[in-house]
Design an enzyme around this catalytic site. Structure first.
Site, PDB file in Angstrom:
ATOM      1  N   HIS A 230     -10.001  -0.026   0.660  1.00 19.15           N
ATOM      2  CA  HIS A 230     -10.896   0.602   1.655  1.00 19.15           C
ATOM      3  C   HIS A 230     -11.804   1.667   1.010  1.00 19.15           C
ATOM      4  CE1 HIS A 230      -7.543   3.450   1.872  1.00 19.15           C
ATOM      5  NE2 HIS A 230      -6.849   2.707   2.712  1.00 19.15           N
TER       6      HIS A 230
ATOM      7  N   HIS B  73       0.290   8.340   5.031  1.00 17.73           N
ATOM      8  CA  HIS B  73       1.517   8.000   4.305  1.00 17.73           C
ATOM      9  C   HIS B  73       2.397   9.243   4.203  1.00 17.73           C
ATOM     10  CE1 HIS B  73       0.263   3.980   2.650  1.00 17.73           C
ATOM     11  NE2 HIS B  73      -0.899   4.454   3.057  1.00 17.73           N
TER      12      HIS B  73
ATOM     13  N   HIS C 252      -6.195   5.313  -2.398  1.00 16.34           N
ATOM     14  CA  HIS C 252      -5.457   6.557  -2.142  1.00 16.34           C
ATOM     15  C   HIS C 252      -5.357   7.327  -3.457  1.00 16.34           C
ATOM     16  CE1 HIS C 252      -4.273   5.968   2.063  1.00 16.34           C
ATOM     17  NE2 HIS C 252      -4.276   4.675   1.770  1.00 16.34           N
TER      18      HIS C 252
ATOM     19  N   ASP D 172      -7.352  -3.269   7.941  1.00 10.27           N
ATOM     20  CA  ASP D 172      -6.392  -2.165   7.795  1.00 10.27           C
ATOM     21  C   ASP D 172      -5.729  -1.909   9.148  1.00 10.27           C
ATOM     22  OD1 ASP D 172      -4.914  -0.190   6.534  1.00 10.27           O
ATOM     23  OD2 ASP D 172      -6.496   1.330   6.631  1.00 10.27           O
TER      24      ASP D 172
ATOM     25  N   GLU E 148       0.874  -1.177   0.000  1.00 13.98           N
ATOM     26  CA  GLU E 148       0.000   0.000   0.000  1.00 13.98           C
ATOM     27  C   GLU E 148       0.908   1.222   0.000  1.00 13.98           C
ATOM     28  OE1 GLU E 148      -3.920   1.821   2.257  1.00 13.98           O
ATOM     29  OE2 GLU E 148      -2.475   0.670   3.430  1.00 13.98           O
TER      30      GLU E 148
ATOM     31  N   ASP F 187     -15.501  -0.788  11.328  1.00 15.15           N
ATOM     32  CA  ASP F 187     -15.162  -0.557  12.725  1.00 15.15           C
ATOM     33  C   ASP F 187     -16.005   0.533  13.375  1.00 15.15           C
ATOM     34  OD1 ASP F 187     -14.121   1.632  11.401  1.00 15.15           O
ATOM     35  OD2 ASP F 187     -12.106   1.487  12.268  1.00 15.15           O
TER      36      ASP F 187
ATOM     37  N   GLY G 254      -4.918   3.906   9.721  1.00 16.30           N
ATOM     38  CA  GLY G 254      -5.268   2.506   9.866  1.00 16.30           C
ATOM     39  C   GLY G 254      -6.314   2.340  10.949  1.00 16.30           C
TER      40      GLY G 254
END
Length: 381
Positions: A210, A135, A189, A268, A123, A242, A304
């Site tokens: 995701h 990132h 992304h 993730d 990723e 989540d 994450g």
């Protein structure tokens, strides 16, 4: 060799539906269709037996990082997720220096060869600075096919997926390269338009990293990548269930439009999964975990998750109201198919690995079996 086992009396979720008062026969490391004489019988009345969970996007757990840890640390993270029902896990890297990623991929490939992880997911670093999330922007780069190939080669046949911003220069050629080498090209992304996303799918992309997160929102005049990824039957969409990454209505939207056969629940997860609040590193980025939510120390972006797939399963049934069979498809069968492992894992059928999870009637984990051995032995008292 351990005696054969008969798990009896549970509601067993099979590809054909749920069987009340069903049974699963385990002979050695595999599921069998008949029980030999002398098999141990375990009464699981009042429980569910479902296939072991398969996580195709996971950065760590138990205080250990898949993105930069030692082999011992990675095995600790793998064990943490196994104890929460994830019997198959892909180790996900994050954006880093290309040479470091290649070296780390070589180490992860050894663990994949041993069967400890099911492969490697890169990723980054080939993602959009506009949608970088957690990132390091200084390390991002356009998806040059030669550099993508370098990482794939470094994984020695164990690269399973690469997340790309396919609108960037070299993006479509990189998708084609990955498809030719049997590696999943995942759109994520990304700042792509609707039309650019369709071009990526036509080039061979098959997964949405995701969905909804780290991409432009759905717009009525500019539908962006979300609409393209939901509507195309060639795409499986990852969802992080989540309660933080997705509003329940977004999850329902994805299930309604993609259907249960095109959804893959992922964690993730980062180091804090199954471990606790505190300060962590995700690649080179410092993360603060508070009340189970991981965010970058600088900027506050979600970094994450601390999710384990047993929590995603329970939430999907008890909060989102999804059918148990649909959740099993999203958490086991579909990711197994994506990995090319559906002949071995992802469903409870004779000849497949005896990977399974025992849940009580509240959908809490009471037992986990991997390849015929109990990782978590059922405590049924």
């Amino acid at each position: 060799m351990a005696p054969s086992k008969v798990l009896a009396g549970a509601r067993v979720v099979l590809p054909t539906g749920t069987v009340d008062d069903g049974r699963v026969i385990v002979d050695g490391t595999r599921i069998a269709d008949t029980a030999p004489p002398g098999a141990d019988v375990l009464d699981l009345s009042g429980h569910w037996v479902v296939p072991g969970f398969v996580d195709i996007h996971n950065h760590g757990g138990g205080g250990a990082s898949f993105a930069g840890g030692t082999p011992e640390e990675i095995l600790k993270g793998v064990d943490t997720h196994r104890r929460h029902g994830t019997t198959t896990v892909v180790a996900s890297a994050v954006t880093g220096d290309l040479d470091f990623l290649a070296r780390h991929a070589g180490m992860l490939a050894e663990l994949a060869q041993q069967g400890d992880v099911a492969g490697i997911h890169f990723e980054g670093p080939f993602i959009s600075p506009c949608r970088k999330g957690a990132h390091d922007e200084q390390l991002l780069r356009d998806p040059d096919p030669a550099e993508v190939r370098k990482l794939v080669d470094a994984a020695h046949g164990h690269a399973k997926m690469v997340t790309l911003a396919t609108e960037l220069p070299g993006g479509l050629d990189s998708v084609r390269l990955l498809a030719e080498h049997g590696v999943i090209a995942a759109v994520g992304h990304t700042d792509a338009t609707y039309e650019q996303t369709l071009q990526a799918v036509d080039a061979g992309a098959t997964v949405a990293t995701h969905l909804f997160n780290a991409m432009p929102p759905l717009g009525h005049r500019s539908p962006g990548p979300i609409a393209a990824l939901l509507e195309d039957e060639r795409i499986t969409v990852e969802l992080i269930n989540d309660g933080t990454h997705l509003h329940p209505a977004s999850l329902q939207l994805a299930f309604h439009h993609a259907g249960a056969d095109r959804v893959a629940f992922i964690t993730d997860a980062m180091d804090a999964a199954g471990f606790g609040d505190g300060r962590y590193l995700l690649g080179p980025m410092e993360v603060e975990v508070a009340d189970g939510v991981a965010r970058l120390v600088e900027g506050g972006s979600i970094a994450g998750s601390t999710l384990t797939l047993d929590r995603a399963f329970k939430r999907a049934v008890t909060v989102d109201g999804l059918a148990v069979g649909d959740v099993v498809a999203a958490i086991s069968a579909n990711p197994a198919r994506l990995l090319g492992l559906a002949d071995r894992i992802g469903s409870l059928e004779p000849g497949k690995d005896a990977d399974l999870v025992v849940l009580d009637d509240a959908f809490d984990v009471k037992g986990v079996m991997r390849r015929g051995a109990w990782v978590v032995e059922p405590q049924l008292g």
